[in-house]
Design an enzyme around this catalytic site. Structure first.
Site, mmCIF file in Angstrom:
data_model
loop_
_atom_site.group_PDB
_atom_site.id
_atom_site.type_symbol
_atom_site.label_atom_id
_atom_site.label_comp_id
_atom_site.label_asym_id
_atom_site.label_seq_id
_atom_site.Cartn_x
_atom_site.Cartn_y
_atom_site.Cartn_z
ATOM 1 N N PHE A 113 20.811 -5.867 -15.169
ATOM 2 C CA PHE A 113 21.528 -4.769 -15.814
ATOM 3 C C PHE A 113 22.416 -4.084 -14.781
ATOM 4 O O PHE A 113 22.025 -3.959 -13.611
ATOM 5 C CB PHE A 113 20.550 -3.756 -16.407
ATOM 6 C CG PHE A 113 20.018 -4.138 -17.766
ATOM 7 C CD1 PHE A 113 20.295 -3.350 -18.879
ATOM 8 C CD2 PHE A 113 19.257 -5.278 -17.936
ATOM 9 C CE1 PHE A 113 19.811 -3.700 -20.135
ATOM 10 C CE2 PHE A 113 18.768 -5.641 -19.178
ATOM 11 C CZ PHE A 113 19.046 -4.844 -20.288
ATOM 12 N N ASP A 144 18.529 2.495 -4.870
ATOM 13 C CA ASP A 144 19.115 1.650 -3.821
ATOM 14 C C ASP A 144 18.518 1.938 -2.450
ATOM 15 O O ASP A 144 18.513 1.079 -1.578
ATOM 16 C CB ASP A 144 20.628 1.873 -3.762
ATOM 17 C CG ASP A 144 21.336 1.349 -5.004
ATOM 18 O OD1 ASP A 144 20.898 0.326 -5.545
ATOM 19 O OD2 ASP A 144 22.319 1.987 -5.440
ATOM 20 N N ILE A 160 15.595 -6.676 -5.877
ATOM 21 C CA ILE A 160 14.674 -7.493 -6.682
ATOM 22 C C ILE A 160 15.425 -8.514 -7.502
ATOM 23 O O ILE A 160 15.043 -9.693 -7.576
ATOM 24 C CB ILE A 160 13.813 -6.583 -7.574
ATOM 25 C CG1 ILE A 160 12.999 -5.616 -6.718
ATOM 26 C CG2 ILE A 160 12.894 -7.417 -8.473
ATOM 27 C CD1 ILE A 160 12.307 -4.512 -7.495
ATOM 28 N N ASN A 199 16.195 8.900 -10.631
ATOM 29 C CA ASN A 199 17.386 8.909 -11.477
ATOM 30 C C ASN A 199 16.970 9.271 -12.893
ATOM 31 O O ASN A 199 15.791 9.485 -13.176
ATOM 32 C CB ASN A 199 18.111 7.558 -11.420
ATOM 33 C CG ASN A 199 17.218 6.404 -11.830
ATOM 34 O OD1 ASN A 199 16.736 6.358 -12.965
ATOM 35 N ND2 ASN A 199 16.992 5.465 -10.914
ATOM 36 N N LYS A 248 24.692 -11.381 -6.893
ATOM 37 C CA LYS A 248 23.236 -11.484 -6.993
ATOM 38 C C LYS A 248 22.774 -12.847 -7.489
ATOM 39 O O LYS A 248 21.630 -13.232 -7.266
ATOM 40 C CB LYS A 248 22.705 -10.377 -7.896
ATOM 41 C CG LYS A 248 23.150 -8.994 -7.439
ATOM 42 C CD LYS A 248 22.150 -7.912 -7.691
ATOM 43 C CE LYS A 248 22.615 -6.603 -7.084
ATOM 44 N NZ LYS A 248 21.589 -5.579 -7.067
#
Length: 401
Positions: free
Chosen positions: A324, A276, A306, A208, A342
């Site tokens: 983030f 991902d 993670i 990315n 998460k």
């Protein structure tokens, strides 16, 4: 920043010792007094006379110096310094420190001190990777010893890999951080940064546009507040910060392993743009066109999460976990759901759609989402975002005490 500070500088027996005089000069230029302590092996690479001249005071070698030991000189020397620094820290010196040995002046000072200790390891890559050295590293970290480096690069022995000593400028940055009595002094924070690269074949990969600039700026800001940083970075386009422990990885699975090995920590800040997916059927050789006009069919598997794993640790979870969320649409909605799913404490949400110029740019516009709700900041330079976020992290960790 170093004016009036005193450092006891222990010089180990490695070829990197030739860089020490340069470092002493730079420290003295900042107003820092340096007392050189050279090991027997260290004196084979840089002479006590040279060290004495550049330091402006005697270099010490002998534990049994009668004139000093009448006043228990090794104890006084270990207590008079604001910081003990070991450069280069050889595998032998690290082993002595980990085992609590004290059979020469350097190791005795390190055992007798009540002051913080910073070491700059330097050794052959095989020595650094050896299980005994890795075991000693874990023990020293548990004892509160700070590390700067080593870094990956060419070595005097002709090999290449991790084990090369950090440059003097990076060591001096770590010294400044260690002597800064900031609100995060004594805290260990893991910061992830940069993109990950997921191989398609040996020459191609999926990635990315993350530059790693925000994660790097954040690591610097936390370091400057006194924290000890383990910086786990993918192949970023910006250089890693000085004065922190840098762990370089490429894939998401490598980053997962590096984060696990870096724990325990007081806080974890997951700023990396982790892919991902990874390619399940990545080629072992470069994939070739076959003339049919059809691209090879790639099969994908989900990468480890993670942030979720660290957030949901049943034991030893960091007191603060920050994630983030880089989104291109419905930023607040997606980030709020991500935080709940998460289990992290905060989500730093931003819009990285192409029109914003944020991904890979020098500025950022973020919203911090925590249990109290969203807090939106104006568009700022990434360094200023990092400074504000570091202050917020310091305040949160102090409140949790």
């Amino acid at each position: 920043m170093l004016n009036g500070k005193r450092i006891a500088l222990i010089i180990g027996g490695g070829i990197a010792a030739f860089k020490v005089p340069e470092m002493i000069r730079a420290l003295r230029a900042e107003g820092c007094a340096v007392t050189p302590i050279v090991t027997k092996a260290g004196a084979e690479f840089v002479t006590p006379l040279t060290l004495s001249v550049v330091a402006g005071e005697p270099a010490h070698q002998d534990l049994f110096d009668v004139s000093r030991e009448a006043e228990i000189g090794h104890i006084q020397m270990s207590r008079n310094a604001d910081l003990l620094v070991v450069v280069p820290a050889t595998a032998d010196l690290m082993a002595k420190m980990a085992q609590g040995l004290a059979n020469d002046l350097a190791s005795t000072l390190l055992l007798a001190t009540d002051k913080p200790v910073l070491i700059a390891p330097a050794m052959n890559v095989r020595m650094w990777d050896h299980p005994a050295t890795q075991r000693n590293i874990r023990q020293l970290q548990a004892d509160g010893v700070r590390f700067v480096g080593p870094v990956e690069g060419p070595m005097a022995c002709g090999e290449f890999g991790e084990g090369r000593m950090s440059d003097p400028a990076e060591i001096i940055a770590a010294i400044r951080a260690a002597l800064t009595e900031g609100p995060l002094s004594g805290r260990h924070i893991v910061v992830t940064s940069g993109p990950t690269h997921e191989p398609i074949d040996p020459v191609r990969y999926i990635a990315n546009r993350s530059s790693g600039a925000q994660g790097t700026a954040l690591a610097c800001a936390l370091r400057d507040l006194g924290a000890q940083i383990t910086f786990v970075t993918g192949p970023a386009s910006v250089p890693p910060p000085a004065g922190v422990k840098v762990v370089r990885v490429e894939t998401a699975r490598q980053m997962q392993t590096a984060v696990q090995e870096a724990l325990p920590a007081d806080a974890a800040v997951c700023a990396a743009a982790v892919a991902d997916w990874h390619v399940l059927n990545a080629g072992q050789q470069k994939m070739k066109k076959d003339g049919t006009g059809r691209a090879p069919a790639l099969e994908f598997g989900e990468n480890p999460d993670i942030l979720a794993q660290v957030s949901q640790m049943p034991e030893g979870r960091p007191a603060l976990v920050v994630g983030f969320a880089a989104e291109t649409e419905k930023v607040m909605e997606h980030a709020t759901v991500k935080r709940a799913r998460k289990g992290c404490d905060w989500i730093v949400a931003n819009d990285v759609s192409p029109a914003t110029g944020i991904m890979g740019g020098s500025e950022n516009a973020v919203t911090i989402i925590d249990a109290q709700g969203p807090e939106t900041w104006p568009r700022l330079a990434k360094e200023e975002v990092a400074r504000r976020l570091a202050q917020r992290i310091a305040s949160a960790l102090t409140t949790k005490e």
